[in-house]
Design an enzyme around this catalytic site. Structure first.
Site, short mmCIF file in Angstrom:
data_model
loop_
_atom_site.label_atom_id
_atom_site.label_comp_id
_atom_site.label_asym_id
_atom_site.label_seq_id
_atom_site.Cartn_x
_atom_site.Cartn_y
_atom_site.Cartn_z
N CYS A 1 36.24 51.98 -18.91
CA CYS A 1 35.22 50.94 -18.75
C CYS A 1 33.98 51.16 -19.61
CB CYS A 1 34.82 50.84 -17.28
SG CYS A 1 36.22 50.51 -16.19
N HIS B 1 28.36 47.40 -17.33
CA HIS B 1 29.79 47.17 -17.15
C HIS B 1 29.99 46.23 -15.97
CE1 HIS B 1 33.95 47.45 -16.33
NE2 HIS B 1 33.82 48.27 -15.30
N ASN C 1 36.69 42.25 -13.57
CA ASN C 1 36.51 43.51 -14.28
C ASN C 1 37.49 43.56 -15.45
OD1 ASN C 1 36.53 46.17 -15.18
ND2 ASN C 1 36.42 47.07 -13.14
#
Length: 319
Positions: free
Chosen positions: A113, A245, A275
């Site tokens: 990530c 993020h 995500n």
């Protein structure tokens, strides 16, 4: 020593949209359950004929067009991804081939990530060292390929997409934010907690210890993010935007608040995209710029965190 700057951005997502109601027909969940816990409403999901490098190439082509550059102008391609199934050719090599580039250096970077902010730092350092002059930096992940669609705690989180930045040498940006540029990176990890986020097995599947990640992100990361601003010579209250993020709205909002960026636009692309791992920061930033929500030259905090319990952040001037 020369510095570097981001001159253009681009993003791409597959056309298929999966809503919370769609997921409720697949697993034991509901729109209310997902929204209240992670803030996500929709996510884009690629099909079997849309590999990671195709998503990355679309985003890269848009960034190049925005920069007014040809593929042959690029001498370094970095692709941050954790969903490249094949070891070789790399995603970067495949993107270079798709875009018809000349002979760039090509490398994949897997820091999950926080991959894009790591890759952006590598591009900046490479340009500073004189080993490249124009880089295409892409974050691209196809999380649907590694989702466990029977696990309601994780499958509701994930989406597919890509975001890209064109980074060029800039003698007026020697590493501070005095001119257009990319500020110093602050990066690190918590190795003993690396197992909290996993992509393992055959076929590979995503899993995480959600509460551990939540506690770490909301308590440990805000002071690190403030240090990123300090290294760049920018006070948090002077930031025009914060792009974290896009993991979970319940992480993004408290972390942004604790950083002290009281005047900043906060990226919340997670609501629409889920995500998307390494794609999340460049994709969210590209959308903010496309909508005109950040002025050119304004300072923006980019801060990635997640898998390996790693983190990396820098302040950049908006292209």
């Amino acid at each position: 020593m020369t510095g570097s700057r981001v001159v253009a951005l681009g993003h791409y997502q597959p056309a298929k949209v999966l809503t919370n109601d769609d997921l409720a027909a697949m697993v034991d969940t509901s729109d209310e359950w997902i929204t209240s816990r992670v803030g996500i409403k929709t996510r884009h999901v690629g099909g079997p004929d849309e590999p990671v490098d195709e998503l990355a190439a679309h985003a890269g082509a848009k960034a190049l067009a925005a920069a007014g550059l040809q593929p042959s102008d690029i001498d370094l391609v970095l692709v941050a991804t954790s969903t490249a199934i094949d070891r070789s050719p790399s995603m970067a090599a495949r993107v270079a081939a798709r875009l018809g580039m000349g002979s760039p250096a090509v490398m994949d970077i897997n820091v999950v990530c926080s991959g894009f902010t790591h890759a952006l730092a590598v591009a900046d350092h490479t340009i500073r060292a004189g080993a490249a002059t124009r880089a295409l930096v892409i974050g691209a992940d196809k999380m649907a390929d590694i989702a466990d669609w029977t696990d309601r705690t994780t499958c509701v989180l994930l989406g597919d997409g890509a975001g890209a930045a064109v980074v060029t040498a800039d003698p007026s940006a020697p590493g501070t934010l005095g001119g257009p540029g990319i500020g110093p990176v602050l990066w690190g990890s918590v190795p003993e907690m690396g197992n909290a986020v996993r992509i393992e097995g055959t076929p590979p599947r995503f899993a995480q210890e959600g509460q551990s990640v939540y506690r770490w992100a909301t308590t440990q990361l805000p002071p690190i993010a403030r240090k990123v601003c300090e290294k760049a010579g920018i006070a948090p209250e002077d930031l025009a935007a914060v792009v974290l993020h896009q993991a979970n709205l319940r992480i993004i909002e408290p972390v942004a608040r604790k950083i002290g960026a009281v005047n900043a636009v906060i990226a919340r692309d997670v609501v629409d995209s889920g995500n998307t791992s390494a794609a999340s920061i460049p994709m969210a930033l590209s959308k903010l710029v496309e909508r005109g929500e950040i002025a050119s030259g304004a300072p923006v905090l980019l801060f990635g965190f997640g898998g390996n319990l790693s983190y990396a952040g820098q302040v950049i001037r908006c292209p």
